[in-house]
Design a protein around this motif. Structure first.
Motif, PDB file in Angstrom:
ATOM      1  N   UNK A  68     -23.788  13.578   6.350  1.00 41.33           N
ATOM      2  CA  UNK A  68     -23.313  12.393   5.945  1.00 41.33           C
ATOM      3  C   UNK A  68     -22.248  12.969   4.820  1.00 41.33           C
ATOM      4  N   UNK A  69     -20.929  12.433   5.383  1.00 44.14           N
ATOM      5  CA  UNK A  69     -19.654  12.821   4.376  1.00 44.14           C
ATOM      6  C   UNK A  69     -19.361  11.615   3.654  1.00 44.14           C
ATOM      7  N   UNK A  70     -18.805  11.946   2.529  1.00 41.62           N
ATOM      8  CA  UNK A  70     -18.162  10.762   1.538  1.00 41.62           C
ATOM      9  C   UNK A  70     -17.329  11.505   0.885  1.00 41.62           C
ATOM     10  N   UNK A  71     -15.979  10.700   1.157  1.00 37.21           N
ATOM     11  CA  UNK A  71     -14.837  10.995   0.595  1.00 37.21           C
ATOM     12  C   UNK A  71     -14.086  10.070  -0.372  1.00 37.21           C
ATOM     13  N   UNK A  72     -13.975  10.542  -1.779  1.00 36.92           N
ATOM     14  CA  UNK A  72     -13.392   9.605  -2.822  1.00 36.92           C
ATOM     15  C   UNK A  72     -12.329  10.122  -3.229  1.00 36.92           C
ATOM     16  N   UNK A  73     -11.313   9.342  -3.533  1.00 34.96           N
ATOM     17  CA  UNK A  73      -9.954   9.509  -4.043  1.00 34.96           C
ATOM     18  C   UNK A  73      -9.334   8.379  -4.533  1.00 34.96           C
ATOM     19  N   UNK A  74      -8.378   8.492  -5.359  1.00 36.66           N
ATOM     20  CA  UNK A  74      -7.635   7.560  -6.043  1.00 36.66           C
ATOM     21  C   UNK A  74      -6.409   7.360  -5.823  1.00 36.66           C
ATOM     22  N   UNK A  75      -5.824   6.001  -5.744  1.00 38.98           N
ATOM     23  CA  UNK A  75      -4.305   5.967  -5.353  1.00 38.98           C
ATOM     24  C   UNK A  75      -3.641   4.850  -6.133  1.00 38.98           C
ATOM     25  N   UNK A  76      -2.340   4.950  -6.187  1.00 38.15           N
ATOM     26  CA  UNK A  76      -1.622   3.673  -6.825  1.00 38.15           C
ATOM     27  C   UNK A  76      -0.868   3.054  -5.801  1.00 38.15           C
ATOM     28  N   UNK A  77      -0.873   1.714  -5.602  1.00 36.44           N
ATOM     29  CA  UNK A  77      -0.424   0.978  -4.757  1.00 36.44           C
ATOM     30  C   UNK A  77       0.800  -0.070  -5.168  1.00 36.44           C
ATOM     31  N   UNK A  78       1.434  -0.584  -4.365  1.00 34.46           N
ATOM     32  CA  UNK A  78       2.387  -1.762  -4.627  1.00 34.46           C
ATOM     33  C   UNK A  78       2.189  -2.720  -3.560  1.00 34.46           C
ATOM     34  N   UNK A  79       2.543  -3.816  -4.012  1.00 34.86           N
ATOM     35  CA  UNK A  79       2.421  -4.957  -2.924  1.00 34.86           C
ATOM     36  C   UNK A  79       3.303  -5.218  -1.784  1.00 34.86           C
ATOM     37  N   UNK A  80       3.107  -5.485  -0.831  1.00 34.98           N
ATOM     38  CA  UNK A  80       4.014  -5.430   0.578  1.00 34.98           C
ATOM     39  C   UNK A  80       5.522  -6.106   0.184  1.00 34.98           C
TER      40      UNK A  80
END
Length: 166
Positions: A110-122
């Motif tokens: 079972x693979x788990x990938x965790x990452x963070x990101x910064x997003x902006x509204x469309x």
């Protein structure tokens, strides 16, 4: 007139018991049965506590063999050919599957990938800074454990409905 030794009610109970053997047998049976039945409950509780303690020492969400590492999304040096992103992930998942296939009674990895990101509204509408940080998490077969509210037409990311509404 008080008697020596046991108080009057207890002395009468003992004499009554000897006159009626069924009472003595019932009392002895209760006294023997209570500790005998308590052993099973005690051992069961002790076993569950031991298992819970050993599991919590490992980690609540990851028990068993584990591998952890980074997953670069772009090449660090364009002059050096290396796998990145989906290609690197697919290669690692295939190798983990091959390695566990040789282990008797081992389940599929079972693979788990965790990452963070910064997003902006469309729409470009300003939002609170805490609403622009998102944790990206993926796990093998996650899509079987969610309720899809709305689906897009192309490739993308699964978002919680409240975050997607922003």
């Amino acid at each position: 007139m008080p008697r020596r030794g046991l108080p009057t009610p207890w002395s009468r109970a003992v004499r009554t018991g000897w006159r009626n053997p069924a009472v003595v047998i019932a009392a002895v049976a209760v006294l023997v049965a209570l500790p005998a039945t308590a052993v099973a409950v005690f051992l069961s509780a002790a076993g569950n506590a031991t298992l819970q303690q050993q599991t919590s020492l490992a980690c609540g969400w990851a028990v068993g063999a584990q591998w952890q590492g980074g997953l670069p999304m772009q090449q660090r040096d364009p002059a050096v050919a290396e796998q990145v992103g989906c290609n690197l992930y697919d290669t690692r998942a295939r190798l983990a599957g091959q390695a566990t296939a040789e282990v008797p009674r081992a389940s599929a990895p079972v693979s788990t990938v965790v990452s963070g990101a910064s997003v902006e509204t469309a729409t470009g509408t300003p939002t609170h800074p805490e609403q622009t940080v998102v944790n990206l998490v993926s796990r093998t077969d996650f899509q079987h454990h969610i309720q899809v509210v709305q689906r897009g037409t192309g490739p993308g990311t699964w978002l919680p409905d409240q975050f997607a509404a922003l």
